[in-house]
Design an enzyme around this catalytic site. Sequence first.
Site, PDB file in Angstrom:
ATOM      1  N   ASP A  92       1.165   4.598   2.260  1.00  0.00           N
ATOM      2  CA  ASP A  92       0.791   5.292   3.497  1.00  0.00           C
ATOM      3  C   ASP A  92       1.008   6.788   3.290  1.00  0.00           C
ATOM      4  O   ASP A  92       2.100   7.202   2.892  1.00  0.00           O
ATOM      5  CB  ASP A  92       1.650   4.813   4.669  1.00  0.00           C
ATOM      6  CG  ASP A  92       1.316   3.403   5.076  1.00  0.00           C
ATOM      7  OD1 ASP A  92       0.245   3.197   5.647  1.00  0.00           O
ATOM      8  OD2 ASP A  92       2.140   2.500   4.812  1.00  0.00           O
TER       9      ASP A  92
ATOM     10  N   ASP B 246      -3.537   4.174   2.426  1.00  0.00           N
ATOM     11  CA  ASP B 246      -3.831   4.268   3.852  1.00  0.00           C
ATOM     12  C   ASP B 246      -3.607   5.718   4.265  1.00  0.00           C
ATOM     13  O   ASP B 246      -2.472   6.183   4.347  1.00  0.00           O
ATOM     14  CB  ASP B 246      -2.896   3.322   4.610  1.00  0.00           C
ATOM     15  CG  ASP B 246      -3.350   3.032   6.025  1.00  0.00           C
ATOM     16  OD1 ASP B 246      -4.354   3.616   6.472  1.00  0.00           O
ATOM     17  OD2 ASP B 246      -2.675   2.231   6.696  1.00  0.00           O
TER      18      ASP B 246
ATOM     19  N   ASP C 250       0.829  -1.200   0.000  1.00  0.00           N
ATOM     20  CA  ASP C 250       0.000   0.000   0.000  1.00  0.00           C
ATOM     21  C   ASP C 250       0.863   1.249   0.000  1.00  0.00           C
ATOM     22  O   ASP C 250       2.088   1.181   0.035  1.00  0.00           O
ATOM     23  CB  ASP C 250      -0.946   0.005   1.205  1.00  0.00           C
ATOM     24  CG  ASP C 250      -0.218   0.061   2.541  1.00  0.00           C
ATOM     25  OD1 ASP C 250       1.026   0.073   2.584  1.00  0.00           O
ATOM     26  OD2 ASP C 250      -0.906   0.094   3.583  1.00  0.00           O
TER      27      ASP C 250
END
Length: 160
Positions: free
Chosen positions: A43, A85, A41
């Site tokens: 962040d 995220d 992902d």
Amino acid sequence: MDATKVHEVLAALREAGCPCWISGGWGVDALAGRQTRPHRDLDLAIDADREPAAMAALVALGYSVETDWRPVRVELVEPGDGRVDLHPVVFERPGGDGRQAGLDGDWFDYPRADLTTGTIAGRPVPCISPRLQLGFHQGYEHRDVDRHDLALLRALTGTP
């Protein structure tokens, strides 16, 4: 999540007027100036005041909310391998330091001096400093990717 998607997300947030700074694994690689491992992902620390704009920009790219732990974090996914995220950071004043809520009522500090620039796929990107990254790797059980990131951060900072 590959570098192309990272730049796509950053461009959408920039266009939406949402300041952000990369942390986590991509943040470490941005500081290193090269991709050193695969990433699940992206962040991002975002200005909490611009969270609605950030959410709208990501929804326009096809992302939807998977995990909502606001005000701590919200994770969005898109079909394929896109995961973002978001970590909303409340800034005291324009140009001031920020704070992110933690899960147990604690806070993570984002000193303005620790918001810096790195490089992903040859392009400059906003990210958080090695010092802040090292601090965020404290207080939990490290996985293999965390140990990899910590070794890279220590090499970048000359920290044993």
